[in-house]
Design a protein around this motif. Sequence first.
Motif, PDB file in Angstrom:
ATOM      1  N   ALA A 163       0.832  -1.207   0.000  1.00  0.00           N
ATOM      2  CA  ALA A 163       0.000   0.000   0.000  1.00  0.00           C
ATOM      3  C   ALA A 163       0.866   1.257   0.000  1.00  0.00           C
ATOM      4  O   ALA A 163       0.528   2.254  -0.641  1.00  0.00           O
ATOM      5  CB  ALA A 163      -0.926  -0.002   1.217  1.00  0.00           C
ATOM      6  N   LEU A 164       1.987   1.221   0.714  1.00  0.00           N
ATOM      7  CA  LEU A 164       2.888   2.378   0.739  1.00  0.00           C
ATOM      8  C   LEU A 164       3.424   2.686  -0.657  1.00  0.00           C
ATOM      9  O   LEU A 164       3.641   3.845  -0.998  1.00  0.00           O
ATOM     10  CB  LEU A 164       4.054   2.115   1.695  1.00  0.00           C
ATOM     11  N   VAL A 165       3.619   1.640  -1.449  1.00  0.00           N
ATOM     12  CA  VAL A 165       4.118   1.828  -2.812  1.00  0.00           C
ATOM     13  C   VAL A 165       3.066   2.493  -3.698  1.00  0.00           C
ATOM     14  O   VAL A 165       3.361   3.381  -4.492  1.00  0.00           O
ATOM     15  CB  VAL A 165       4.551   0.477  -3.418  1.00  0.00           C
ATOM     16  N   HIS A 166       1.794   2.081  -3.519  1.00  0.00           N
ATOM     17  CA  HIS A 166       0.760   2.496  -4.459  1.00  0.00           C
ATOM     18  C   HIS A 166      -0.067   3.694  -4.013  1.00  0.00           C
ATOM     19  O   HIS A 166      -0.739   4.309  -4.840  1.00  0.00           O
ATOM     20  CB  HIS A 166      -0.183   1.323  -4.750  1.00  0.00           C
ATOM     21  N   ALA A 167      -0.049   4.025  -2.730  1.00  0.00           N
ATOM     22  CA  ALA A 167      -0.806   5.198  -2.285  1.00  0.00           C
ATOM     23  C   ALA A 167      -0.146   6.460  -2.822  1.00  0.00           C
ATOM     24  O   ALA A 167       1.075   6.577  -2.832  1.00  0.00           O
ATOM     25  CB  ALA A 167      -0.880   5.242  -0.766  1.00  0.00           C
ATOM     26  N   GLY A 168      -0.944   7.390  -3.254  1.00  0.00           N
ATOM     27  CA  GLY A 168      -0.394   8.607  -3.827  1.00  0.00           C
ATOM     28  C   GLY A 168      -0.291   9.739  -2.820  1.00  0.00           C
ATOM     29  O   GLY A 168      -1.095   9.852  -1.895  1.00  0.00           O
ATOM     30  N   GLY A 169       0.740  10.564  -2.988  1.00  0.00           N
ATOM     31  CA  GLY A 169       0.890  11.766  -2.167  1.00  0.00           C
ATOM     32  C   GLY A 169       0.892  11.475  -0.681  1.00  0.00           C
ATOM     33  O   GLY A 169       1.570  10.578  -0.195  1.00  0.00           O
ATOM     34  N   ASP A 170       0.125  12.269   0.060  1.00  0.00           N
ATOM     35  CA  ASP A 170       0.043  12.114   1.512  1.00  0.00           C
ATOM     36  C   ASP A 170      -1.247  11.403   1.934  1.00  0.00           C
ATOM     37  O   ASP A 170      -1.717  11.569   3.056  1.00  0.00           O
ATOM     38  CB  ASP A 170       0.111  13.496   2.186  1.00  0.00           C
ATOM     39  N   GLU A 171      -1.822  10.649   1.035  1.00  0.00           N
ATOM     40  CA  GLU A 171      -3.090   9.997   1.347  1.00  0.00           C
ATOM     41  C   GLU A 171      -2.935   8.978   2.464  1.00  0.00           C
ATOM     42  O   GLU A 171      -1.900   8.335   2.605  1.00  0.00           O
ATOM     43  CB  GLU A 171      -3.638   9.315   0.090  1.00  0.00           C
ATOM     44  N   THR A 172      -3.982   8.860   3.257  1.00  0.00           N
ATOM     45  CA  THR A 172      -3.976   7.949   4.396  1.00  0.00           C
ATOM     46  C   THR A 172      -4.163   6.508   3.946  1.00  0.00           C
ATOM     47  O   THR A 172      -4.945   6.215   3.044  1.00  0.00           O
ATOM     48  CB  THR A 172      -5.107   8.321   5.377  1.00  0.00           C
ATOM     49  N   ILE A 173      -3.428   5.618   4.578  1.00  0.00           N
ATOM     50  CA  ILE A 173      -3.626   4.182   4.402  1.00  0.00           C
ATOM     51  C   ILE A 173      -4.409   3.690   5.610  1.00  0.00           C
ATOM     52  O   ILE A 173      -4.030   3.943   6.751  1.00  0.00           O
ATOM     53  CB  ILE A 173      -2.284   3.443   4.294  1.00  0.00           C
ATOM     54  N   GLU A 174      -5.504   3.000   5.349  1.00  0.00           N
ATOM     55  CA  GLU A 174      -6.354   2.510   6.434  1.00  0.00           C
ATOM     56  C   GLU A 174      -6.148   1.012   6.632  1.00  0.00           C
ATOM     57  O   GLU A 174      -6.202   0.244   5.671  1.00  0.00           O
ATOM     58  CB  GLU A 174      -7.831   2.769   6.105  1.00  0.00           C
ATOM     59  N   VAL A 175      -5.925   0.627   7.869  1.00  0.00           N
ATOM     60  CA  VAL A 175      -5.891  -0.785   8.239  1.00  0.00           C
ATOM     61  C   VAL A 175      -7.130  -1.045   9.087  1.00  0.00           C
ATOM     62  O   VAL A 175      -7.338  -0.383  10.106  1.00  0.00           O
ATOM     63  CB  VAL A 175      -4.615  -1.143   9.014  1.00  0.00           C
ATOM     64  N   ARG A 176      -7.963  -1.974   8.645  1.00  0.00           N
ATOM     65  CA  ARG A 176      -9.221  -2.271   9.346  1.00  0.00           C
ATOM     66  C   ARG A 176      -9.217  -3.733   9.789  1.00  0.00           C
ATOM     67  O   ARG A 176      -8.816  -4.616   9.025  1.00  0.00           O
ATOM     68  CB  ARG A 176     -10.416  -2.026   8.423  1.00  0.00           C
ATOM     69  N   VAL A 177      -9.691  -3.967  10.995  1.00  0.00           N
ATOM     70  CA  VAL A 177      -9.660  -5.312  11.564  1.00  0.00           C
ATOM     71  C   VAL A 177     -10.977  -5.613  12.255  1.00  0.00           C
ATOM     72  O   VAL A 177     -11.604  -4.716  12.827  1.00  0.00           O
ATOM     73  CB  VAL A 177      -8.502  -5.458  12.578  1.00  0.00           C
ATOM     74  N   GLY A 178     -11.388  -6.872  12.222  1.00  0.00           N
ATOM     75  CA  GLY A 178     -12.578  -7.256  12.971  1.00  0.00           C
ATOM     76  C   GLY A 178     -13.068  -8.642  12.605  1.00  0.00           C
ATOM     77  O   GLY A 178     -12.628  -9.238  11.617  1.00  0.00           O
ATOM     78  N   PRO A 179     -13.997  -9.173  13.397  1.00  0.00           N
ATOM     79  CA  PRO A 179     -14.619 -10.463  13.089  1.00  0.00           C
ATOM     80  C   PRO A 179     -15.723 -10.277  12.061  1.00  0.00           C
ATOM     81  O   PRO A 179     -16.302  -9.197  11.936  1.00  0.00           O
ATOM     82  CB  PRO A 179     -15.174 -10.899  14.436  1.00  0.00           C
ATOM     83  N   ALA A 180     -16.035 -11.328  11.343  1.00  0.00           N
ATOM     84  CA  ALA A 180     -17.093 -11.270  10.325  1.00  0.00           C
ATOM     85  C   ALA A 180     -17.539 -12.694  10.012  1.00  0.00           C
ATOM     86  O   ALA A 180     -17.121 -13.656  10.656  1.00  0.00           O
ATOM     87  CB  ALA A 180     -16.580 -10.560   9.076  1.00  0.00           C
ATOM     88  N   THR A 181     -18.393 -12.791   9.014  1.00  0.00           N
ATOM     89  CA  THR A 181     -18.849 -14.077   8.510  1.00  0.00           C
ATOM     90  C   THR A 181     -18.573 -14.120   7.017  1.00  0.00           C
ATOM     91  O   THR A 181     -18.855 -13.152   6.297  1.00  0.00           O
ATOM     92  CB  THR A 181     -20.356 -14.264   8.778  1.00  0.00           C
ATOM     93  N   SER A 182     -18.002 -15.208   6.537  1.00  0.00           N
ATOM     94  CA  SER A 182     -17.697 -15.296   5.112  1.00  0.00           C
ATOM     95  C   SER A 182     -18.978 -15.228   4.286  1.00  0.00           C
ATOM     96  O   SER A 182     -20.007 -15.790   4.658  1.00  0.00           O
ATOM     97  CB  SER A 182     -16.947 -16.596   4.808  1.00  0.00           C
ATOM     98  N   GLY A 183     -18.889 -14.506   3.199  1.00  0.00           N
ATOM     99  CA  GLY A 183     -20.039 -14.286   2.339  1.00  0.00           C
ATOM    100  C   GLY A 183     -19.682 -13.271   1.274  1.00  0.00           C
ATOM    101  O   GLY A 183     -18.501 -13.090   0.960  1.00  0.00           O
ATOM    102  N   PRO A 184     -20.645 -12.562   0.704  1.00  0.00           N
ATOM    103  CA  PRO A 184     -20.359 -11.620  -0.378  1.00  0.00           C
ATOM    104  C   PRO A 184     -19.332 -10.549  -0.028  1.00  0.00           C
ATOM    105  O   PRO A 184     -18.569 -10.110  -0.886  1.00  0.00           O
ATOM    106  CB  PRO A 184     -21.735 -10.992  -0.654  1.00  0.00           C
ATOM    107  N   ALA A 185     -19.314 -10.108   1.241  1.00  0.00           N
ATOM    108  CA  ALA A 185     -18.394  -9.026   1.619  1.00  0.00           C
ATOM    109  C   ALA A 185     -16.988  -9.519   1.891  1.00  0.00           C
ATOM    110  O   ALA A 185     -16.011  -8.803   1.651  1.00  0.00           O
ATOM    111  CB  ALA A 185     -18.932  -8.295   2.855  1.00  0.00           C
TER     112      ALA A 185
END
Length: 254
Positions: free
Chosen positions: A115-137
């Motif tokens: 992500a550091l390679v491909h993010a442009g300029g000073d744009e924020t990189i978001e790391v998101r974590v959590g539990p879920a259930t496998s499916g469309p998302a």
Amino acid sequence: MTTIHGFAQLALLREHPSPEWREADQLVAASAERMKVLVDDLLTLAKLDREPAYQDEPVDLREVAADVIRAVALVPGAHRITLGALIGTDEAPPAPARGDPHRLRQAAANLVQNALVHAGGDETIEVRVGPATSGPAFGAEAADRFSATPALPPGLPVSVLEVVDHGAGLTREDALRVFERFYRTDVTRARDQHGSGIGLAIATTITAHHGGRLELDTVAGHGATFRLVLPAGPARAVDAARGEGQAHSADGPV
């Protein structure tokens, strides 16, 4: 390569008789650094292919993500990186999985580095974590989603770690090949990054050995989301569920 790189760095400390001489030493040091990264990545990939020995212990992907972000924060000029919950949740609850903490940190670090390679300029990189259930998302096939690993059985409890950049995104051609070994996009080449083109392949191999799925959601011009989806339980349960699903699809209900 470590020895050559060390002597090249030592040469840069000396007084140079001309700018051209110093530039030559800088080129040697830069080339040695690129080769060192390549050799290290090749050794890692060879070890994962030949001797896939992994620890099996409880892991919280929140801690994995936090460790990676703390490490990246020490790199000069790193983009701003935030840690938060998956969309639709107020704060990140525990994201349990089972596996090798060291290898999972390595996979997550490779995603952040990408992500550091491909993010442009000073744009924020978001790391998101959590539990879920496998499916469309999470963990299934979907439009504008790409992966080198098979979909997870639907309805499976999973833990998710996403790395989101808001850069240029990937073309369909790049997205179809980005998990291949040694593949580098035109953006990576243009920015003269020192990556080997193996980081995502390493992350894919680690994820597969944990019974999970590494996937990419992207549309050219709209950034990219790399997603590590791991079963909340043992990997062998996922393998069994996948086998049952293949039997159903091939022969009908059994």
